[in-house]
Design an enzyme around this catalytic site. Sequence first.
Site, short mmCIF file in Angstrom:
data_model
loop_
_atom_site.label_atom_id
_atom_site.label_comp_id
_atom_site.label_asym_id
_atom_site.label_seq_id
_atom_site.Cartn_x
_atom_site.Cartn_y
_atom_site.Cartn_z
CE1 TYR A 204 23.17 23.66 123.34
CE2 TYR A 204 23.75 24.86 121.28
CZ TYR A 204 23.10 23.72 121.86
OH TYR A 204 22.27 23.02 121.20
CG ASP B 194 22.42 18.90 120.48
OD1 ASP B 194 21.53 17.94 120.63
OD2 ASP B 194 22.40 19.26 119.22
CG HIS C 126 19.29 20.24 124.01
ND1 HIS C 126 19.16 19.77 122.73
CD2 HIS C 126 20.22 21.30 123.86
CE1 HIS C 126 19.89 20.33 121.93
NE2 HIS C 126 20.71 21.10 122.52
CB CYS D 241 19.81 21.11 111.94
SG CYS D 241 19.17 22.85 112.52
NE ARG E 63 15.58 20.16 119.20
CZ ARG E 63 16.51 20.22 118.52
NH1 ARG E 63 17.74 20.56 118.96
NH2 ARG E 63 16.37 19.92 117.09
CG ASN F 118 18.44 26.92 119.23
OD1 ASN F 118 19.54 27.25 119.54
ND2 ASN F 118 17.98 26.04 118.37
#
Length: 311
Positions: free
Chosen positions: A56, A99, A126, A136, A173, A226
């Site tokens: 990831y 990401d 995502h 974040c 997400r 996550n």
Amino acid sequence: MSPNGINGTNGQAVPVPAAKRLRQLLADESKIIVAPGVYDGFSARIALEVGFDCIYMTGAGTCASRLGQADLGMATLNDMREHAEMIANLDPNVPLIADADTGYGGPNMVARTIAQYHRSGVAALHIEDQIQTKRCGHLGGKELVSTEVFRQRIAAAAQAREKIGSDIIIIARTDALASHGFEESVERLKVAQAAGADVAFLEGIGTKEECREICRIMAPFPVLLNMVEHGATPTITPQEAQEMGFRIIIFPFAAIAPAYDAIKEAFLGLKKTGLTGLDPGFTPKKLFTIVGLEESSRVDAAAGGSLYRKV
């Protein structure tokens, strides 16, 4: 036949594209996909050396390592795509989940993101429902776009995937839990599912009860966990996550947190004593072996070269 390929006409394994390989892993409900977070080529090489089936690319880690900045929406599509392409192609047989923040704009930019990530070899990405000036998911004060705008992002991603004939997996997400509550989060994920997403991702889950509930409600639709240690989510092991119903678990801080501790310790020792205190076994050749020295030597030798025989 290799699990990562099929027999070709000459009896050689033909690699399965990374996205298709990840779909195969996702279809095996007897296992959970465990993907450690990597933030650069070196950490990715270590994850590959350990033997993970999937890795990831963390957005927070990319911002920290590539830009030296906090994860506050500063990374552009080019920053993220270039980083993802480098990591994905270190070993194309091992799928990379990356990401993709908000998709970097409206439907046209989301479509561009899908096309660029696909061409870069990324297996899954995502896309979230924060505003463009995002942060974040484990920081406070997040602001979201409307459910309709989120739907448009996922729909644009799915349409772009179909247009280019890609198998790339779209992970939807939502960051709605902290500000809008559990029920709206579920609603947003179901809207995203209907718009063409392949996997649901509820960010910032605060309790194990919410973990179980989101998997129960979304079933049989796959859900990703996550696992950010010391963030909003309680510590959950892959085995426990699988029992809850999750199909994928990512560990974004698995590399960057221990790297900070180790690097800082070495730097403090250097400043204090003038010595790094490095392990004598960590030679230049060991470093280069980790990052592909033997493979590079084989390529050179196969072409008739002899440049690296004595390294």
